[in-house]
Design a protein around this motif. Structure first.
Motif, PDB file in Angstrom:
ATOM      1  N   LEU A 153       0.860  -1.180   0.000  1.00  0.00           N
ATOM      2  CA  LEU A 153       0.000   0.000   0.000  1.00  0.00           C
ATOM      3  C   LEU A 153       0.893   1.225   0.000  1.00  0.00           C
ATOM      4  N   LEU A 154       0.822   2.023  -1.080  1.00  0.00           N
ATOM      5  CA  LEU A 154       1.634   3.228  -1.193  1.00  0.00           C
ATOM      6  C   LEU A 154       0.850   4.412  -0.622  1.00  0.00           C
ATOM      7  N   ASN A 155       1.278   4.879   0.516  1.00  0.00           N
ATOM      8  CA  ASN A 155       0.556   5.930   1.241  1.00  0.00           C
ATOM      9  C   ASN A 155       1.088   7.307   0.823  1.00  0.00           C
ATOM     10  N   VAL A 156       0.664   7.753  -0.338  1.00  0.00           N
ATOM     11  CA  VAL A 156       1.151   9.011  -0.919  1.00  0.00           C
ATOM     12  C   VAL A 156       0.532  10.210  -0.198  1.00  0.00           C
ATOM     13  N   ALA A 157       1.380  11.123   0.257  1.00  0.00           N
ATOM     14  CA  ALA A 157       0.922  12.361   0.898  1.00  0.00           C
ATOM     15  C   ALA A 157      -0.069  12.100   2.028  1.00  0.00           C
ATOM     16  N   GLY A 158       0.114  10.975   2.723  1.00  0.00           N
ATOM     17  CA  GLY A 158      -0.763  10.645   3.843  1.00  0.00           C
ATOM     18  C   GLY A 158      -2.170  10.262   3.453  1.00  0.00           C
ATOM     19  N   TYR A 159      -2.381   9.925   2.169  1.00  0.00           N
ATOM     20  CA  TYR A 159      -3.733   9.635   1.691  1.00  0.00           C
ATOM     21  C   TYR A 159      -4.421   8.524   2.493  1.00  0.00           C
ATOM     22  N   TYR A 160      -3.650   7.522   2.881  1.00  0.00           N
ATOM     23  CA  TYR A 160      -4.246   6.381   3.575  1.00  0.00           C
ATOM     24  C   TYR A 160      -4.090   6.445   5.096  1.00  0.00           C
ATOM     25  N   LEU A 198      -5.564   3.557   7.629  1.00  0.00           N
ATOM     26  CA  LEU A 198      -4.640   2.777   8.445  1.00  0.00           C
ATOM     27  C   LEU A 198      -4.947   2.949   9.932  1.00  0.00           C
ATOM     28  N   GLY A 199      -5.341   4.159  10.313  1.00  0.00           N
ATOM     29  CA  GLY A 199      -5.745   4.392  11.700  1.00  0.00           C
ATOM     30  C   GLY A 199      -6.969   3.571  12.059  1.00  0.00           C
ATOM     31  N   PHE A 200      -7.935   3.524  11.156  1.00  0.00           N
ATOM     32  CA  PHE A 200      -9.146   2.722  11.379  1.00  0.00           C
ATOM     33  C   PHE A 200      -8.806   1.240  11.504  1.00  0.00           C
ATOM     34  N   MET A 221      -2.484  -7.533   9.790  1.00  0.00           N
ATOM     35  CA  MET A 221      -1.821  -6.288   9.385  1.00  0.00           C
ATOM     36  C   MET A 221      -0.437  -6.577   8.800  1.00  0.00           C
ATOM     37  N   ASP A 222       0.211  -7.614   9.313  1.00  0.00           N
ATOM     38  CA  ASP A 222       1.548  -7.967   8.826  1.00  0.00           C
ATOM     39  C   ASP A 222       1.534  -8.532   7.408  1.00  0.00           C
ATOM     40  N   LEU A 223       0.352  -8.885   6.899  1.00  0.00           N
ATOM     41  CA  LEU A 223       0.253  -9.433   5.540  1.00  0.00           C
ATOM     42  C   LEU A 223       0.325  -8.350   4.469  1.00  0.00           C
ATOM     43  N   ILE A 224       0.303  -7.094   4.874  1.00  0.00           N
ATOM     44  CA  ILE A 224       0.366  -5.989   3.914  1.00  0.00           C
ATOM     45  C   ILE A 224       1.516  -5.067   4.285  1.00  0.00           C
ATOM     46  N   ARG A 225       2.286  -4.678   3.295  1.00  0.00           N
ATOM     47  CA  ARG A 225       3.449  -3.811   3.518  1.00  0.00           C
ATOM     48  C   ARG A 225       3.080  -2.386   3.093  1.00  0.00           C
ATOM     49  N   THR A 226       3.311  -1.419   3.949  1.00  0.00           N
ATOM     50  CA  THR A 226       3.001  -0.029   3.617  1.00  0.00           C
ATOM     51  C   THR A 226       4.282   0.786   3.485  1.00  0.00           C
TER      52      THR A 226
END
Length: 200
Positions: free
Chosen positions: A139-146, A150-152, A167-172
């Motif tokens: 998951l590419l969290n560009v400019a804090g978009y996600y 991610l907090g949720f 959560m460990d199954l996805i790399r951010t």
């Protein structure tokens, strides 16, 4: 520039059919495509030529990569199917689209997008949780978009609806090249099999 006949790495990219409000979104889409092309890789995506989807595809081809688009008949006009794909598959349903994209890919990466992008990300993440595949997901969290999402998700862990292992199954990550390199490094650690084709 010619596309490689045997791509070294095939990555499925989920992203918006719109460009979004911030220039960073378009910059990240171009950076992802350039990285794929320069590595002699292959992009697998939704087959459109608008928004971030179009930018990733255009940048991949311009940098020498190969582009595989998969689009349902109902969206050919709406999402403006990209005729410049090295392979453009027009399928009957969204289910066929997502299954083909998943089967053709070594890894998955979500960029900013809308509900279609969210749905694709969560589905491929769920399939990994269920054991239908063991391919890396990013998951590419560009400019804090996600940040909010991610907090949720962390709240869901605290409320015991999810486990940390999920959560460990996805790399951010926030930087395209670093995240793409990490995903590519993860690929050899995961078994390549036909469970996706058999189970979805």
């Amino acid at each position: 520039m010619n596309s490689p006949s045997s791509p070294t790495f095939s990555i499925c990219v989920y992203c918006g059919s719109r460009p979004g409000a911030r220039p960073e979104f378009a910059d990240s889409a171009r950076a992802v495509g350039q990285w794929i092309g320069r590595q002699g890789g292959q992009l697998v995506y939704g087959g459109g030529r608008t928004g971030l989807m179009g930018l990733v595809a255009e940048s991949t081809r311009a940098a020498g990569g190969r582009v595989v688009g998969v689009i349902p008949k109902a969206l050919v006009d709406k999402e403006l199917a990209n005729p410049l794909c090295d392979e453009l598959h027009v399928v009957d349903t969204m289910h066929e689209r997502k299954a083909m994209m998943a089967h053709r890919s070594d890894a998955f990466l979500a960029l900013p997008g809308g509900i279609g992008t969210f749905e694709e990300l969560f589905e491929i993440w769920t399939w990994r949780q269920l054991g239908y595949h063991d391919k890396p997901v990013g998951l590419l969290n560009v400019a804090g978009y996600y940040d909010g999402m991610l907090g949720f998700l962390r709240d869901s862990v605290r409320e015991a609806f999810m486990g940390e292992w999920q959560m460990d199954l996805i790399r951010t990550g926030e930087e395209p090249h670093a995240l793409l390199e990490a995903l590519r490094e993860d690929v050899p650690r995961h078994a390549k099999d036909d469970r996706l084709a058999e189970n979805i």
